[in-house]
Design an enzyme around this catalytic site. Structure first.
Site, PDB file in Angstrom:
ATOM      1  N   GLU A 249      -0.080 -74.237  79.640  1.00 24.35           N
ATOM      2  CA  GLU A 249      -0.949 -73.960  80.781  1.00 24.35           C
ATOM      3  C   GLU A 249      -0.291 -72.988  81.749  1.00 24.35           C
ATOM      4  OE1 GLU A 249      -2.061 -77.654  82.617  1.00 24.35           O
ATOM      5  OE2 GLU A 249      -3.119 -78.310  80.787  1.00 24.35           O
TER       6      GLU A 249
ATOM      7  N   SER B 216      14.379 -63.835  67.177  1.00 19.91           N
ATOM      8  CA  SER B 216      12.984 -63.660  66.769  1.00 19.91           C
ATOM      9  C   SER B 216      12.802 -63.341  65.299  1.00 19.91           C
ATOM     10  CB  SER B 216      12.349 -62.518  67.567  1.00 19.91           C
ATOM     11  OG  SER B 216      12.541 -62.712  68.927  1.00 19.91           O
TER      12      SER B 216
ATOM     13  N   HIS C 268      -0.613 -70.073  66.865  1.00 21.77           N
ATOM     14  CA  HIS C 268       0.736 -69.604  66.527  1.00 21.77           C
ATOM     15  C   HIS C 268       1.563 -69.483  67.809  1.00 21.77           C
ATOM     16  CE1 HIS C 268       4.062 -67.291  64.983  1.00 21.77           C
ATOM     17  NE2 HIS C 268       3.801 -66.336  65.850  1.00 21.77           N
ATOM     18  N   SER C 269       0.963 -68.897  68.832  1.00 22.39           N
ATOM     19  CA  SER C 269       1.645 -68.764  70.115  1.00 22.39           C
ATOM     20  C   SER C 269       0.574 -68.456  71.147  1.00 22.39           C
ATOM     21  CB  SER C 269       2.652 -67.608  70.064  1.00 22.39           C
ATOM     22  OG  SER C 269       1.965 -66.371  70.027  1.00 22.39           O
TER      23      SER C 269
END
Lengths: 491, 401
Positions: free
Chosen positions: A168, A254, A383-384
């Site tokens: 959020e 990453s 996923h993100s």
């Protein structure tokens, strides 16, 4: 067989053979009927490479080997002479049933059989708690203390609340990026619980629960997300790229699956120093397609390194479903190909995961072997924050997995059935975590970002001259044009 | 005979900057081309005048003792050794000294390494400490990085530097970055080494100059050895360094013989080496080209020139202190490298010198490099892709006119 037919062809052979050893071969396409071929051939065993003959018995560059017997009899043949009656060729060497090739003994078979790409039945999945939170093995064979179970559950809930609140926060624009673990809480917490803090963790990026279990505080999570000056990573990485030397959790990088060979390296170092610990690395179904995965598993097996390969097969690699990612029976079968003991586990069953990782750790350390664990689950979140998965999968499918198959719900049912938990305690815990989180976020938001000087540290152990110069230049420039730059960032 | 193209590069990029923002803009400069044919005729276009402006003196540099390395290989008592053996000696001494040092690579174990650098180490230290890896460069480089993060000090050998292109992901994204992105929590004290450069008809794929590709990666250091003395010293220094270091060896230099000291010595990773002090021109080079330069230097001395030859050794970062002092003395710079014309070490060095020592230059920097072609197999063609001594002589003569 027509003897005259054979003798004619034998003469051709004799006339054309220059070498003392003679081998006959038959094309795979020919049947065992002799009349089809120019002359009969049979399988001959030998330890030296044969000359290459074509159908007419003339040396060529092509090579045919027949694996089916010609006329019910196989004889080995190392003859130096050749008679017109093939059937009466002397047998000089015993029949080889197996051969010690480089790599080990292998038995021969006359049956030409291709192993199918996949079996009718898939590898079974280890599960201990059913979807109603009931033990499907008898209670005595699976013991877990109340303390451990409750701790596991509280952390799973904390992880869930953390994910909701931070997600959020990103939506509100307070942090730039976030990635949730929804649906994989059991994988995160239960696997961490089965390990010890000295075991080195090489995460992909969907395993913050392991850090949480080991003692990373909510404030520390928030600091990393905001990239403020208290961040362990000094504000240098994107959100969710946590890392902690103290907790033996390597900073998230990453790049997908590069952590796999690194974990093997860590295991190698533990093996060299004879440590009583192992390394564990996590990756997804997508990560299992990379070169690093295959080479890493192969290496670990060859080196007999104490590393656990934990595959979170959650069915999706961003928008790529598992059917587009791989064929074959998932990731677990690959272990066997590399010589690694493997197990498939229900990724939504906290107890099964705990049990599998516990045992895998024991195996890895005591037997000095890698272990592959494939946990089947579902990525219930996007996923993100840069992804909206309803674009490529049905919303009701997501809902079903998120609600009906929730590992948190399942585990909750079990601990409630043991009388170790109640709704009241749950409510209190959730509300407490929510409050702590919002405080942590507010605090992290207020803290200064790292100074510009920190941009140049840690590139090397000691900043070299050229970096000092670049820093000098930048500092002077910022000071001179201070009005163009944010005032709340120290230099 | 092949014609030679020498290019001056106006410093449009900054590898090593000390820009003052209130000076003339870089885009205002024109870069010129100086084409010298091997018959000596030249065609020039637009030589840029060197104006005066304020600049940064390189003051806080690494302190070096002048002429130190020239004396190093002289008549001290020592032992004669070949370069590959010097590397091995350095490696062995470090492995004796620190139990965390280990080696991994293809055929480094009982085979002793493709260039015998790890000969005898596996029987002495065991199969685990001198580890034979399967053929997966990205994976064993990753392994080395993981081992380094958890306490070991691995030396990762690429059988040929060119194979390390497969390890680029791990080297760039993890080796160079993880110390930084982890906030300094995890250090990666690896040494990545291997032979590179143009050999004798090894073919294009085995004749690569990886220093061009790696030089941009932040977080790594690069050094190139050229003599048994500096090979051993740099190997030891690289192993002791807490930063990831890439040590570039050269395929053709492994059998060089030299007498090196018996006592232990470690060289500085960031220092260049003064090979031959002089007055007329500064020639900067490294690795195999050092020998071509020294050969040319003999001819030049006979012709009456006094070149100063510096083996830069440290490819990242450059030793601008020694280079700067030399430029201030001679005012003329010639760079001789084996890299390709485009994007090589010479290109970066030209930019760095132009930016830092612009006012001390009497002539534009000349950079001799290999052409932008894959290295051909045919011996004669291959020879023409690397800079030859006559070209160096011609360039110096042109520069000193």
């Amino acid at each position: 067989m027509a003897a005259s037919y054979l003798s004619k062809s034998n003469k051709i052979i004799i006339n054309n053979i220059k070498l003392s050893k003679f081998y006959m071969f038959r094309s795979l396409n020919h049947t065992s009927s002799v009349t089809d071929s120019v002359f009969s051939r049979r399988l001959i065993h030998s330890t030296t490479p044969p000359p290459l003959l074509n159908h007419a018995g003339i040396e060529t560059g092509t090579f045919y080997r027949g694996f089916e017997s010609v006329s019910g009899g196989r004889r080995s043949h190392t003859a130096t002479s050749f008679s017109e009656e093939i059937d009466q060729l002397p047998v000089e060497a015993p029949l080889q049933q197996e051969l010690n090739f480089p790599g080990g003994k292998v038995k021969f078979t006359p049956k030409r059989m291709f192993t199918p790409g996949s079996n009718e039945e898939r590898t079974n999945c280890y599960r201990v708690l059913n979807e109603n939170g009931e033990l499907i093995v008898d209670n005595d064979s699976f013991k877990m203390s109340k303390e451990l179970a409750v701790r596991m559950y509280t952390d799973m809930v904390t992880l869930q609340v953390m994910d909701t609140i931070f997600y959020e926060a990103q939506r509100q624009g307070r942090i730039s990026f976030y990635l949730t673990t929804i649906g994989e809480e059991a994988i995160n917490i239960a696997s961490a619980a089965a390990l010890k803090n000295i075991d080195f963790v090489f995460p992909q990026y969907r395993e913050p629960g392991v850090l949480l279990w080991r003692g990373f505080t909510l404030q520390e999570f928030a600091n990393q997300l905001f990239g403020n000056k208290y961040d362990q990573g000094k504000g240098r990485q994107m959100p969710i790229h946590y890392g902690s030397k103290k907790l033996n959790y390597i900073t998230v990088s990453s790049t997908v699956a590069t952590q796999i060979p690194q974990a093997v390296g860590a295991a190698y170092s533990m093996k060299m120093e004879k440590k009583d610990s192992c390394a564990i690395t996590y990756f997804g179904d997508g990560g299992s397609s990379t070169g690093d995965f295959h080479a890493g598993l192969n290496f670990a097996a060859v080196m007999e390194a104490p590393v656990i390969f934990f595959c979170r097969n959650n069915g999706w690699a961003i928008s790529t479903p598992i059917s587009d990612q791989l064929r074959g029976d998932g990731v677990v079968v690959r272990g066997k190909a590399y010589g690694i003991p493997s197990i498939r586990v229900d990724g939504n069953d906290a107890l099964a995961i705990y049990s599998a990782v516990y045992e895998a750790r024991k195996m890895a350390i005591e037997k000095q072997t890698p272990v592959l664990i494939e946990a089947l689950t579902y990525r219930a979140g996007h996923h993100s924050t840069s992804d909206d998965s309803t674009k490529y999968r049905p919303a009701d499918e997501i809902e079903w997995w998120r609600d009906d198959q929730s590992p948190v719900k399942r585990f909750k049912k079990w601990i409630e059935s043991n009388g170790w938990w109640s709704d009241q305690v749950e409510m209190e815990h959730r509300s407490s975590i929510r409050k702590q989180l919002s405080q942590a976020i507010q605090a992290a938001e207020r803290v200064e970002k790292p100074p510009v000087a920190d941009m140049f540290n840690d590139v090397y152990d000691v900043p070299p001259k050229n970096l000092n110069e670049q820093q000098d230049l930048l500092t002077k420039h910022i000071k001179k044009h201070a009005q163009e730059y944010p005032s709340n960032v120290a230099v | 005979m092949a014609s030679l193209i020498i290019q001056r590069i106006g410093a449009a990029t900054s590898f090593d900057t000390n820009n003052n923002f209130d000076r003339r803009s870089l885009s205002g400069r024109k870069s010129g081309f100086l084409v010298v044919r091997s018959d000596g005729a030249k065609i020039t276009t637009g030589l840029k005048p060197i104006g005066s402006r304020t600049h940064h003196l390189v003051t806080n540099a690494v302190a070096t003792k002048p002429g130190n390395s020239a004396a190093s290989t002289a008549s001290k008592s020592g032992h004669e050794i070949l370069l590959f053996d010097a590397l091995r000696e350095g490696l062995e001494e470090e492995m004796d000294r620190d139990a965390r040092v280990c080696v991994m690579g293809e055929d480094v174990g009982h085979y002793g390494g493709s260039y015998k650098v790890t000969k005898g180490l596996a029987p002495k230290y065991g199969d685990l400490r001198v580890l034979d890896t399967p053929i997966a460069e990205n994976a064993f480089t990753g392994m080395g990085i993981g081992a380094a993060m958890t306490g070991l000090r691995p030396i990762i050998e690429g059988m040929n530097m060119g194979f390390l292109l497969l390890a680029f992901n791990q080297i760039s994204n993890n080796c160079g970055m993880l110390h930084y992105t982890s906030g300094g929590q995890f250090k990666i004290p690896v040494v990545i080494r291997g032979p590179g450069g143009v050999g004798r008809q090894l073919g294009a794929e085995h004749s690569q100059r990886l220093e061009s590709y790696f030089q941009s990666i932040p977080g790594i250091q690069m050094v190139a050895c050229s003599t048994p003395y500096n090979a051993k010293g740099l190997m030891k220094a690289a192993i002791r360094s807490d930063n990831p270091v890439i040590l570039f060896e050269h395929v053709l230099l492994y059998n060089l013989k030299e007498t090196i000291p018996d006592e232990e010595y470690v060289l500085n990773l960031e220092e260049a080496e003064m090979v031959r002090p002089g007055q007329h021109v500064t020639i900067l080079t490294y690795s195999r080209m050092r020998y071509h330069v020294m050969q040319a230097a003999k001819t030049l001395v006979n012709k009456g020139y006094d070149p100063e030859v510096i083996d830069i050794r440290s490819l990242k970062p450059f030793d601008l202190h020694m280079i700067g002092n030399s430029v201030k003395k001679t005012h003329r710079v010639l760079i001789v490298e084996e890299c390709m014309r485009t994007g090589g070490i010479g290109a970066s060095l030209t930019a760095a010198i132009n930016e830092n020592f612009q006012d001390y230059l009497d002539a534009p920097i000349v950079c001799l490099s290999s052409q932008d072609v894959p290295t051909p197999y045919a011996g004669t063609l291959e020879e023409w892709t690397v800079v030859q001594p006559p070209q160096i002589v011609a360039a110096v003569e042109q520069l000193c006119k």
